[in-house]
Motif scaffolding. Structure first.
Motif, short mmCIF file in Angstrom:
data_model
loop_
_atom_site.label_atom_id
_atom_site.label_comp_id
_atom_site.label_asym_id
_atom_site.label_seq_id
_atom_site.Cartn_x
_atom_site.Cartn_y
_atom_site.Cartn_z
N ILE A 123 -13.60 34.70 24.03
CA ILE A 123 -14.02 36.08 24.25
C ILE A 123 -12.85 36.85 24.84
N ALA A 124 -12.48 37.93 24.19
CA ALA A 124 -11.47 38.85 24.70
C ALA A 124 -12.17 40.15 25.11
N GLU A 125 -11.43 41.02 25.81
CA GLU A 125 -11.90 42.30 26.33
C GLU A 125 -12.71 42.08 27.61
N THR A 126 -12.26 42.72 28.67
CA THR A 126 -12.78 42.44 30.00
C THR A 126 -14.26 42.76 30.15
N VAL A 127 -14.71 43.89 29.61
CA VAL A 127 -16.13 44.24 29.75
C VAL A 127 -17.01 43.19 29.07
N ALA A 128 -16.57 42.69 27.92
CA ALA A 128 -17.32 41.63 27.23
C ALA A 128 -17.33 40.35 28.05
N PHE A 168 -7.07 40.89 33.97
CA PHE A 168 -7.18 39.46 34.26
C PHE A 168 -7.78 39.27 35.65
N ASN A 169 -7.33 40.06 36.61
CA ASN A 169 -7.81 39.90 37.99
C ASN A 169 -9.29 40.24 38.12
N PRO A 214 -7.20 39.54 29.65
CA PRO A 214 -7.53 38.12 29.67
C PRO A 214 -8.28 37.69 28.42
N VAL A 215 -8.34 36.37 28.26
CA VAL A 215 -9.18 35.75 27.23
C VAL A 215 -9.95 34.63 27.90
N LEU A 216 -11.24 34.58 27.66
CA LEU A 216 -12.08 33.54 28.24
C LEU A 216 -12.42 32.50 27.18
N GLU A 217 -12.09 31.26 27.47
CA GLU A 217 -12.43 30.13 26.59
C GLU A 217 -13.75 29.55 27.07
#
Length: 244
Positions: free
Chosen positions: A66-71, A20-21, A57-60
């Motif tokens: 979108i999930a997964e940090t690299v994505a 998340f950070n 994290p999850v990005l809205e």
């Protein structure tokens, strides 16, 4: 009075999570407008709809989740017109470094979280196995990570953010379990201190500090709180390359 517009991007997660950070810092560095929605990882059907593994994290985004940090980092680069590595070779080399950090340092160290951050115990076999992996992965990362003065070159990039926040927790675990400073072994102490002074890092690390103590207390963790400030000064001699 005009209504305040809701930011197009909303990052869901919790500041104890290094992943998340990473995403939080990348958004801050990008200059994009965004909102933080605090939540923890969950296996509820509703959360699995937006994060299929139930992780943060999850990005809205305006187009969906979108999930997964690299994505998420890839999306931020494209959405925010972030400066990308100049060549395909440079991009691939940075992804290579991210993979080494994630798979061969962060993931093995995560297996020791129960006995450090979660009030459980780590077996002698688990501790020995992770030590063996670290011996190989630190040698690999010393070869790949050559700050100039950042891992991405003259300016910090997503590879720096990814490595910094993964190594932050790995360093805490390594000092606690092995009395061993990974940052010192890797020759990355000065780089880490430089990263810690960035405005985005000050904000993200501040949010982490606000919740880390209560998390450790909740878990009855062995890790001490207040936690050591890893970036106040170079690692002490007692924490340098000592292998327990």
């Amino acid at each position: 009075m005009n209504a305040v517009a809701t930011p197009a991007l909303r990052l869901h997660g919790y500041a104890v999570s290094n992943y998340f950070n990473i995403a939080h810092a990348a958004l801050l560095e990008s200059g994009a407008a965004f909102e933080i929605v605090e939540c923890r990882a969950s296996q509820t059907p509703a959360f699995l709809d937006i994060s299929p593994m139930g992780k943060i994290p999850v990005l809205e985004t305006p187009d969906g989740w979108i999930a997964e940090t690299v994505a998420i980092l890839g999306y931020i680069e494209d959405y925010c017109v972030h400066t990308r590595p100049a060549t395909a070779f440079q991009r691939a080399r940075q992804l290579q470094l991210i993979n080494v950090v994630q798979l061969y340092i962060e993931l093995p160290m995560r297996s020791l979280y129960p006995g450090v951050f979660m009030g459980g115990e780590n077996s002698a076999a688990a501790i020995a196995a992770v030590r063996q992996t670290l011996d190989r992965s630190t040698a690999a990362l010393r070869q790949l990570a050559q700050p100039q003065p950042y891992l991405a070159g003259e300016e910090a990039g997503h590879v720096d953010l990814f490595a910094f926040y993964c190594l932050d927790l790995a360093e805490r675990v390594s000092r606690h379990v092995y009395q061993r400073s990974l940052l010192h072994e890797l020759g990355l102490s000065e780089w880490a201190q430089r990263m810690a002074q960035r405005p985005s890092s000050q904000q993200v690390l501040g949010a982490f500090a606000e919740v880390f103590g209560s998390y450790l207390a909740e878990k009855q963790a062995a890790y001490p709180f207040p936690a050591e400030d890893l970036y106040a000064q170079p690692a002490s001699a007692s924490a340098r390359s000592i292998r327990g």
